[in-house]
Design an enzyme around this catalytic site. Structure first.
Site, mmCIF file in Angstrom:
data_model
loop_
_atom_site.group_PDB
_atom_site.id
_atom_site.type_symbol
_atom_site.label_atom_id
_atom_site.label_comp_id
_atom_site.label_asym_id
_atom_site.label_seq_id
_atom_site.Cartn_x
_atom_site.Cartn_y
_atom_site.Cartn_z
ATOM 1 N N GLU A 113 12.162 13.714 -0.380
ATOM 2 C CA GLU A 113 11.045 12.705 -1.153
ATOM 3 C C GLU A 113 9.353 13.086 -0.792
ATOM 4 O OE1 GLU A 113 10.237 10.632 -3.551
ATOM 5 O OE2 GLU A 113 8.135 10.643 -2.817
ATOM 6 N N ASP A 138 6.670 21.151 -26.850
ATOM 7 C CA ASP A 138 5.942 19.683 -26.057
ATOM 8 C C ASP A 138 7.248 19.370 -25.356
ATOM 9 O OD1 ASP A 138 6.627 16.768 -25.968
ATOM 10 O OD2 ASP A 138 5.549 16.271 -28.493
ATOM 11 N N ARG A 190 2.204 1.890 15.800
ATOM 12 C CA ARG A 190 1.190 1.804 13.594
ATOM 13 C C ARG A 190 2.134 0.611 13.379
ATOM 14 N NH1 ARG A 190 5.988 4.983 11.217
ATOM 15 N NH2 ARG A 190 4.724 4.308 8.916
ATOM 16 N N THR A 245 6.534 27.393 5.479
ATOM 17 C CA THR A 245 5.484 26.081 4.741
ATOM 18 C C THR A 245 3.844 27.731 5.395
ATOM 19 O OG1 THR A 245 6.559 24.654 5.144
ATOM 20 C CG2 THR A 245 3.883 24.435 5.168
ATOM 21 N N HIS A 301 1.072 -1.147 -0.090
ATOM 22 C CA HIS A 301 0.369 -0.097 -0.134
ATOM 23 C C HIS A 301 0.830 1.076 0.035
ATOM 24 C CE1 HIS A 301 -2.949 3.673 1.691
ATOM 25 N NE2 HIS A 301 -2.180 3.081 1.941
ATOM 26 N N HIS A 308 12.875 12.208 2.963
ATOM 27 C CA HIS A 308 12.399 13.557 4.248
ATOM 28 C C HIS A 308 12.090 14.418 2.567
ATOM 29 C CE1 HIS A 308 10.190 16.218 6.020
ATOM 30 N NE2 HIS A 308 11.223 17.767 4.887
ATOM 31 N N TYR A 331 8.595 16.194 0.099
ATOM 32 C CA TYR A 331 8.274 17.316 -0.534
ATOM 33 C C TYR A 331 8.419 17.727 -1.792
ATOM 34 C CZ TYR A 331 8.359 19.834 4.071
ATOM 35 O OH TYR A 331 8.514 20.105 5.091
ATOM 36 N N TRP A 356 6.920 0.566 3.541
ATOM 37 C CA TRP A 356 7.758 1.022 2.643
ATOM 38 C C TRP A 356 9.059 1.861 2.869
ATOM 39 C CZ3 TRP A 356 8.708 6.004 1.374
ATOM 40 C CH2 TRP A 356 8.343 7.278 2.364
ATOM 41 N N HIS A 408 14.679 13.870 11.685
ATOM 42 C CA HIS A 408 13.399 13.659 12.498
ATOM 43 C C HIS A 408 13.194 12.345 12.498
ATOM 44 C CE1 HIS A 408 11.471 15.890 8.963
ATOM 45 N NE2 HIS A 408 11.129 14.798 8.926
ATOM 46 N N HIS A 409 13.593 11.700 11.224
ATOM 47 C CA HIS A 409 12.759 10.236 11.722
ATOM 48 C C HIS A 409 13.155 9.343 12.599
ATOM 49 C CE1 HIS A 409 9.879 11.691 8.025
ATOM 50 N NE2 HIS A 409 11.005 11.794 7.654
ATOM 51 N N SER A 435 13.249 5.602 -13.625
ATOM 52 C CA SER A 435 11.444 6.372 -14.608
ATOM 53 C C SER A 435 11.490 7.809 -14.456
ATOM 54 C CB SER A 435 10.640 5.676 -14.063
ATOM 55 O OG SER A 435 9.563 6.666 -14.841
ATOM 56 N N SER A 436 11.560 8.430 -12.884
ATOM 57 C CA SER A 436 11.375 9.158 -12.233
ATOM 58 C C SER A 436 12.587 10.407 -12.466
ATOM 59 C CB SER A 436 11.332 8.971 -10.498
ATOM 60 O OG SER A 436 10.666 8.537 -10.098
ATOM 61 N N SER A 444 -2.076 27.063 -6.324
ATOM 62 C CA SER A 444 -2.077 28.743 -6.239
ATOM 63 C C SER A 444 -3.090 28.946 -7.825
ATOM 64 C CB SER A 444 -0.030 29.039 -6.425
ATOM 65 O OG SER A 444 0.342 28.389 -5.068
ATOM 66 N N LYS A 503 3.037 30.597 3.131
ATOM 67 C CA LYS A 503 2.036 29.562 1.823
ATOM 68 C C LYS A 503 0.553 29.857 1.881
ATOM 69 C CE LYS A 503 3.713 27.490 -1.069
ATOM 70 N NZ LYS A 503 4.598 27.930 -2.294
HETATM 71 C C1 HEM Z 1 5.721 21.523 8.973
HETATM 72 C C2 HEM Z 1 5.564 20.518 8.283
HETATM 73 C C3 HEM Z 1 5.961 18.892 8.481
HETATM 74 C C4 HEM Z 1 6.567 19.052 9.805
HETATM 75 C C5 HEM Z 1 7.670 19.827 10.973
HETATM 76 C C6 HEM Z 1 7.138 17.573 9.716
HETATM 77 C C7 HEM Z 1 8.125 16.531 10.467
HETATM 78 C C8 HEM Z 1 7.201 15.314 10.732
HETATM 79 C C9 HEM Z 1 8.385 14.292 11.763
HETATM 80 C C10 HEM Z 1 8.967 14.542 12.920
HETATM 81 C C11 HEM Z 1 7.772 12.972 11.395
HETATM 82 C C12 HEM Z 1 8.267 11.866 12.090
HETATM 83 C C13 HEM Z 1 7.717 11.310 13.382
HETATM 84 C C14 HEM Z 1 8.591 9.520 13.612
HETATM 85 O O1 HEM Z 1 7.757 9.453 13.107
HETATM 86 O O2 HEM Z 1 8.306 9.873 14.634
HETATM 87 C C15 HEM Z 1 7.611 13.060 10.397
HETATM 88 C C16 HEM Z 1 6.394 11.922 9.440
HETATM 89 C C17 HEM Z 1 5.736 11.582 8.225
HETATM 90 N N1 HEM Z 1 5.947 13.282 7.405
HETATM 91 FE FE1 HEM Z 1 6.255 14.975 8.321
HETATM 92 N N2 HEM Z 1 6.095 16.851 8.807
HETATM 93 C C18 HEM Z 1 5.799 18.032 8.218
HETATM 94 C C19 HEM Z 1 5.727 17.647 6.563
HETATM 95 C C20 HEM Z 1 5.229 16.512 5.322
HETATM 96 C C21 HEM Z 1 5.304 16.762 4.470
HETATM 97 C C22 HEM Z 1 4.212 17.606 3.775
HETATM 98 C C23 HEM Z 1 4.615 15.445 3.822
HETATM 99 C C24 HEM Z 1 4.563 14.844 2.590
HETATM 100 C C25 HEM Z 1 3.637 15.581 1.700
HETATM 101 C C26 HEM Z 1 5.211 14.831 5.217
HETATM 102 C C27 HEM Z 1 4.654 13.419 4.918
HETATM 103 C C28 HEM Z 1 5.251 13.183 6.186
HETATM 104 C C29 HEM Z 1 5.693 10.554 6.177
HETATM 105 C C30 HEM Z 1 5.285 10.058 5.077
HETATM 106 C C31 HEM Z 1 6.220 10.693 7.537
HETATM 107 C C32 HEM Z 1 6.332 8.884 7.576
HETATM 108 C C33 HEM Z 1 7.049 7.939 7.308
HETATM 109 C C34 HEM Z 1 7.071 6.798 7.996
HETATM 110 O O3 HEM Z 1 7.554 6.857 8.776
HETATM 111 O O4 HEM Z 1 6.170 6.125 7.744
HETATM 112 N N3 HEM Z 1 5.446 15.868 5.950
HETATM 113 N N4 HEM Z 1 6.666 14.566 10.201
HETATM 114 CU CU LIG Z 2 10.177 14.398 7.103
#
Ligand code: HEM
Ligand SMILES: [Cu+2]
Lengths: 183, 527
Positions: free
Chosen positions: B257, B107, B452, B330, B78, B255, B259, B143, B304-305, B171-172, B270, B333
């Site tokens: 990714e 094109d 989770r 952010t 998923h 990370h 964005y 994932w 931060h992950h 591809s990307s 916008s 915006k």
């Molecule tokens: C103000 C903006 C953001 C902040 C401060 C932020 C912060 C964080 C932090 C600290 C984590 C880690 C949490 C943990 O695992 O304990 C996290 C996880 C995640 N964030 Fe964000 N994030 C932001 C915006 C976004 C955006 C824009 C996206 C995607 C479109 C995103 C997608 C994700 C994903 C996919 C994870 C989890 C990944 C995983 O462990 O599977 N975040 N974020």
């Molecule tokens: Cu991140």
């Protein structure tokens, strides 16, 4: 395609290859970074010619912990679980190992220190973790560690745990070892 | 998309070829855009079906529908399919359709490469999905495929997974190279960088991010491959490697990714807000600077992950502050979008509904992100449903709502037909309710401590899980409605004018609807 587009294409392709190699460069960079900063609880080997001995040391407790990596059948344990040591003085400890299988085996112990900021103050002159350990079937041994705590170790640290995980690397032997051997 | 408008140049093909070969061999950016969008939709439905399996299992505590092993495979596929198969290709499809028209180019710069980058995808995902039928099952390590789960303890199909990630990555990368070369070299005379539509800007930045990090992902899976098959020990402590290194490399890719999956959305939103507020966008330049700074900052926040892996205090603090800093651009915006709507004469057609929902719900996701960026708090939240709620708020009502908004907004240009507005609004409201019912309660069960990635949970989490599953099925079902609306629009409907929307600006609205097969064979004048 015009000339400037070709140029863009060229530098983008270079960037792609550059980043691919960069990802591999991250591996040694990571180790260098950990070593320089003492992060990750990696043990620092004592540098030659530097003496950490002093008479103004204080008391400290060190705990020895042993783990077997999964599917590692050896018996592996510290001879003493806890030792009281003085910083600035050499101490010796031993770990007991026994190859309780009927095959010759090779092992490597990987050390780790907690708390991690104690790591840079724990210096080891001699450690079984510097080398691979080979044991014949049924063979046993006492593995030595000789270490010293730098007296500059922060006041807040009174307890240090030194843990070893022992891995079976018998099958790794013929193959090239990892990108760097031991730590 | 079947209209044949005669091009004025004899050296051009006059229209699409007939039959299947048209789609296999096409080098037309509109055809390829269409292929990408349909592919993404198919993946969205497949990945969505897997989400339904997951939520069905979580409807009640205890194991009822699937085995834990299969649950893990569903969870992994998923995530991979939604990220790499649904969201990213949808944005590439939009880029294909829109960027040449928006910058006044005939094109994409590299049309044959474009064909190749699309046709790699069905192979990549075919391989990934076929792993479900292999011995030992599909990848089951999440994932994020952390080593050693994905190396020492992986099912044999991991090799196919690695191969498919390599293909997706290629591809990307090719797609992004194409986007950059097009934008840098094929803009109509007079279109300076700071006059480019924001969607084009957002994609330019995204493409650079992709070029920087997709090779790192390729490197990570290559190291896995070597650990598994060639006896190296990049991630194996027994041989002197380190599993934590895997996490660093993965998140150095991961990370940026995330964005990559939101910047194009910023561009889309916008345009839509500007159109339906009937006002010029507030703060165009600050929008560009905000995207640039987000992109640059995204390279220094990856850890931060990994706050809980045992980093030293200094690193925890650095990554905490850097992460919080991202909230500033952010916030700029979000402020600009709200300021654009302020005192505008807003109308609430479907694209605008999705756009407004985006602004509100994405902001909620941003706030939960900020909570997660606080190190001591993250020790509590990490690997709980709170994280799941966070990233689904930024990805579903964020990225995916923006894609749906874009489809409603531009589909009249693509097909020449207006979609059914009543049905569009119904789709919006069902999705809106569904998404919130699904994901909002996950904040609470996460804060209460539900971890989770488990197929089962403790009894105290039962009520909200049931609610969440109900929401998920509502959301899932409403996407069938979306499919129906899109098909209906492709097949017919009220004819669209070239302008389509009263307040729309940009070159793509200056050509007929549907857009002719070849547009801007001679570059337009931009002033
Ligand atoms: C103000 C903006 C953001 C902040 C401060 C932020 C912060 C964080 C932090 C600290 C984590 C880690 C949490 C943990 O695992 O304990 C996290 C996880 C995640 N964030 Fe964000 N994030 C932001 C915006 C976004 C955006 C824009 C996206 C995607 C479109 C995103 C997608 C994700 C994903 C996919 C994870 C989890 C990944 C995983 O462990 O599977 N975040 N974020
Ligand atoms: Cu991140």
């Amino acid at each position: 395609m015009n000339k400037s587009a070709k140029r863009t294409l060229k530098y983008l392709s270079l960037a792609v290859f550059g980043m691919f190699f960069f990802s591999f460069a991250l591996v040694p960079l990571y180790d260098v970074f950990c070593e320089v900063t003492g992060l990750n609880g990696k043990i620092s080997q004592s540098e030659e010619g530097v003496s950490y001995e002093s008479n103004t040391g204080r008391d400290l407790t060190i705990q020895f912990v042993s783990h077997n990596a999964e599917q590692m059948p050896w018996i592996f344990r510290p001879s003493e679980k806890i030792m009281k040591v003085k910083t600035g003085k050499y101490s010796n400890a031993t770990f007991f190992v026994k190859n309780n299988t009927d095959k010759p085996m090779t092992a490597r112990a990987v050390p780790s220190v907690a708390p991690s900021n104690a790591n840079e103050y724990l210096k080891k002159l001699e450690c079984f973790c510097f080398e691979e350990q080979f044991l014949a079937p049924g063979e046993e041994a006492l593995l030595p560690v000789r270490f010293i705590f730098d007296s500059n170790i922060p006041e807040s640290i009174n307890n240090v745990a030194l843990s070893y995980t022992i891995f079976d690397i018998t099958n790794y032997n013929d193959m090239e070892m990892a990108h760097h051997d031991g730590r | 998309m079947s209209s044949v408008i005669e091009s004025h140049h004899d050296d051009h093909h006059h229209g699409p070829a007939k039959g299947l070969m048209r789609w296999l061999l096409t080098t037309n950016h509109k055809d390829i855009g269409t292929l990408y969008l349909w592919f993404s939709f198919a993946m969205f439905l497949i990945g969505g079906a897997m989400a339904m399996v997951i939520r069905a299992e979580l409807f009640q505590p205890g194991m009822q529908i699937v085995q834990p092993e299969f649950y893990n495979q569903m969870l992994t596929l998923h995530g991979l399919i939604m990220v790499f198969g649904a969201v990213m290709p949808a944005f590439v499809g939009l880029a294909n359709w829109l960027i040449p028209m928006m910058v006044g180019a005939p094109d994409m710069a590299l049309p044959r490469l474009n064909n190749l980058s699309f046709w790699l995808l069905p192979f990549a995902f075919g391989i990934l999905l076929s792993s479900l039928f292999m011995e030992g099952g599909a990848p089951n390590f999440g994932w994020t495929f952390y080593a050693p789960l994905s190396t020492t303890y992986a099912p044999p199909s991991v090799t196919f997974f690695i191969f498919s990630v390599h293909i997706m990555g290629a591809s990307s990368i090719m797609g992004s190279i194409n986007v950059i070369v097009t934008i840098m070299n094929m803009r109509a005379p007079g279109m300076d960088l700071m006059k480019m539509p924001l969607f084009v800007w957002s994609w330019l930045i995204t493409a650079y991010l992709l070029i920087a990090v997709m090779p790192v992902l390729a490197g990570a899976v290559t190291m896995m491959l070597m650990d598994i098959h060639f006896g190296t020990s990049f991630f194996n402590a027994a041989g002197g490697g380190d599993p934590v290194l895997f996490q660093h490399i993965f998140w150095f890719f991961g990370h940026p990714e995330v964005y990559i999956m939101i910047l194009p959305a910023f561009g889309i939103i916008s345009h839509i807000i500007e159109t339906f507020a009937r006002k010029q966008l507030f703060g165009y330049e600050s929008m560009v600077w905000a995207m640039l700074s987000i992109a640059i900052l995204s390279f220094v926040v990856w850890a931060h992950h990994m706050f809980t892996v045992g980093m030293p205090l200094a690193a925890e603090l650095f990554f905490m502050w850097a992460t919080m800093l991202i909230a500033v651009p952010t916030g700029v915006k979000v402020f600009n979008w709200v300021a654009t709507m302020f005192k505008g004469s807003i109308s609430f057609e479907t694209p605008m509904l999705f756009a407004i929902a985006f602004v509100v719900l994405f902001t909620i996701g941003g706030f939960s992100g900020l909570m997660l960026s606080i190190v001591p708090a993250d020790f509590q939240y990490h690997d709980t449903y709170f994280v799941v709620a966070h990233f689904h708020y930024v990805l579903v009502p964020g990225s995916i709502f923006s894609i749906m908004a874009a489809v409603y907004y531009w589909i009249p240009k693509w097909t020449g037909n207006m979609y059914d507005e009543r049905m569009g609004r119904l789709h919006f409201w069902l999705s809106f309710v569904g998404v919130n019912v699904t994901f909002f309660p996950q904040h609470w069960i996460g804060l209460a401590g539900m971890p989770r990635r488990y197929p089962d949970y403790a009894l105290q989490f039962a009520d909200w899980n049931m609610v969440s599953t109900a929401g998920a099925f509502l959301f899932g079902a409403s996407q069938i409605l979306f499919l129906f609306i899109v098909l209906k629009t492709v097949l017919g409907g009220k004819k669209a004018t070239p302008q389509v929307w009263e307040g729309a600006r940009g070159l793509e609205w200056s050509v007929e609807s549907p857009a002719p097969y070849h547009t801007f064979s001679t570059p337009p004048k931009v002033n």
